[in-house]
Design a protein around this motif. Structure first.
Motif, mmCIF file in Angstrom:
data_model
loop_
_atom_site.group_PDB
_atom_site.id
_atom_site.type_symbol
_atom_site.label_atom_id
_atom_site.label_comp_id
_atom_site.label_asym_id
_atom_site.label_seq_id
_atom_site.Cartn_x
_atom_site.Cartn_y
_atom_site.Cartn_z
ATOM 1 N N TYR A 13 0.828 -1.212 0.000
ATOM 2 C CA TYR A 13 0.000 0.000 0.000
ATOM 3 C C TYR A 13 0.862 1.262 0.000
ATOM 4 C CZ TYR A 13 -4.903 -1.280 0.150
ATOM 5 O OH TYR A 13 -6.154 -1.703 -0.199
ATOM 6 N N GLN A 57 -1.047 0.007 -6.594
ATOM 7 C CA GLN A 57 -1.886 -0.920 -5.821
ATOM 8 C C GLN A 57 -2.651 -1.802 -6.799
ATOM 9 O OE1 GLN A 57 -2.146 2.620 -4.671
ATOM 10 N NE2 GLN A 57 -0.368 1.993 -3.473
ATOM 11 N N LEU A 98 -5.441 -6.268 -4.014
ATOM 12 C CA LEU A 98 -4.744 -5.847 -2.801
ATOM 13 C C LEU A 98 -5.734 -5.419 -1.720
ATOM 14 C CD1 LEU A 98 -2.175 -5.238 -1.233
ATOM 15 C CD2 LEU A 98 -2.088 -2.997 -2.368
ATOM 16 N N ARG A 99 -6.777 -4.700 -2.115
ATOM 17 C CA ARG A 99 -7.736 -4.223 -1.126
ATOM 18 C C ARG A 99 -8.424 -5.396 -0.415
ATOM 19 N NH1 ARG A 99 -10.239 0.392 0.271
ATOM 20 N NH2 ARG A 99 -9.090 1.511 -1.354
ATOM 21 N N PRO A 125 -6.288 0.604 4.577
ATOM 22 C CA PRO A 125 -5.499 1.319 3.581
ATOM 23 C C PRO A 125 -5.132 2.716 4.043
ATOM 24 C CG PRO A 125 -7.381 0.231 2.572
ATOM 25 C CD PRO A 125 -7.583 0.125 4.058
#
Length: 403
Positions: A383, A388, A392-393, A403
């Motif tokens: 992050y 990104q 990834l989230r 984040p």
């Protein structure tokens, strides 16, 4: 999960040290200390962490946080942990065991239960293991107390493995001193078993506990002496003997690397990898879960780990390339391998490959993924990078990173 820099700052203040004083005591640059505490740097290599811990006069685990398990938060111990502690250290002047109760126990069944316990451990099923392990220890202690000398020796062997498992679990629960108490008792039982490999296996676990306490010289010396004893007494002519010897050599190499002696560690690992090739020509052990983890895959996994920890991501990915993990590599080792590969990709700026590796880990070992300190650190570092990538989230949400 608390940031590494926050823990570092808190421990530094408790030690009444300035950033400059900590840098001087640990041999780490003050710039690294500042960047960590200001959250401009999200992670540090293990040699750096060991140096900082030494400067602070604390354990490495205090810096990196609790291992993936039940956190140590200062509250009253859970009933699970109280039961485990009581099984490891039974009360003084306890009444003698009843012979009838011991005679109703089955040693083969107990051995099977202990092996299943190791499976739970390597699968990060710590709560389930904590529920059943006290009973295993008590049964093993009971079996070791009656019968013929041969029966008692076999019971001592099972008691050794159960207490060794308890030591590993205690480390995962952040209770290193309890772990060492359990492992000391495991070593005594191992010596009473008459099996020349039981005690060296326990010594390998003790070396790991020493590593957790930043006692790297003690860990390396113990592992080397135990490996020499195995080589001298068994000649490594059986798969079991070779696996125990190899596990100890890898432990010694890890301690050497964390002390900063990467070249010496690589030399030991290379020797271990050459010897691991001989396993294919030896009859396999009857129950691999009861013996140290050692084969060509495990050696390569450990070499990848050491390369990553010493900021050699290109070397780590080269070592990992084309590696096909053997079927007897436990999930915990597979977890470390994927995490280290993800770490190497992150260090090289290949965020997409790092995310794909973490997604593979989530699918293969969700229990390890959710709470593993290194997984959280890698996601935070991703992050902080310029890109990104997709996925990834979701990974961040899974491990609880904002984040």
């Amino acid at each position: 999960m608390e940031h590494l820099g926050d823990r570092l700052a808190s421990l530094r203040r408790l030690a009444d040290l300035t950033q400059e004083e900590l840098a001087e005591l640990s041999g780490v640059s003050v710039d690294v200390v500042r960047k960590l505490e200001q959250r401009r740097k999200h992670s540090a290599r293990l040699p750096t962490l060991h140096a900082l811990a030494k400067g602070l006069g604390t354990e490495v685990s205090a810096l990196v946080g609790d291992p993936p398990a039940v956190p140590s938060n200062g509250h009253a111990e859970s009933p699970q942990l109280v039961a485990l502690r009581r099984a490891i250290m039974p009360p003084l002047f306890a009444p003698p065991p009843e012979r009838d109760a011991a005679e109703s126990l089955s040693l083969p069944l107990l051995r099977s239960e202990i092996s299943e316990g190791w499976t739970l451990y390597h699968s990060a099923e710590f709560d389930r293991l904590a529920d059943v392990l006290p009973g295993m220890i008590e049964d093993a202690r009971l079996i070791a107390s009656i019968g013929s000398p041969e029966q008692r020796a076999q019971g001592e062997g099972s008691l050794s493995k159960a207490l060794q498992l308890a030591g590993h679990l205690a480390i995962r629960l952040g209770k290193t001193d309890l772990a060492l108490s359990s492992l000391e008792r495991a070593a005594m039982a191992a010596q009473n078993s008459g099996d020349p490999l039981f005690a060296p296996m326990v010594y390998g676990s003790v070396a790991w506990a020493y590593q957790r306490q930043n006692r790297l010289d003690d860990a390396e010396h113990l592992a080397e002496r135990a490996a020499d004893a195995v080589e001298r007494e068994t000649g490594m002519k059986t798969a079991a003997g070779l696996r125990v010897w190899g596990g100890l050599v890898m432990s010694a190499a890890t301690s050497a690397a964390r002390s900063g002696s990467y070249d010496r560690a690589t030399e030991m690992m290379t020797t271990a990898e050459q010897w691991a090739k001989r396993l294919s020509s030896l009859p396999p052990v009857e129950d691999s879960r009861a013996v140290s983890v050692f084969n060509r895959s495990s050696v390569r996994i450990e070499r990848v780990r050491l390369a990553v920890q010493h900021a050699r991501p290109d070397e780590a990915l080269h070592l990992a390339k084309g590696l096909r993990l053997s079927g007897d590599v436990p999930p915990s080792w597979r977890t470390w391998f994927l995490l280290d590969v993800a770490r190497a990709y992150t260090d090289l700026g290949d965020a997409s490959s790092a995310v794909r590796t973490l997604e593979a880990l989530k699918g293969a070992a969700p229990g390890w993924m959710r709470h593993h300190v290194l997984a959280v650190t890698i996601i935070r570092d991703l992050y902080a990078g310029p890109i990104q990538p997709p996925g990834l989230r979701k990974l961040a949400e899974y491990v609880g990173v904002r984040p």
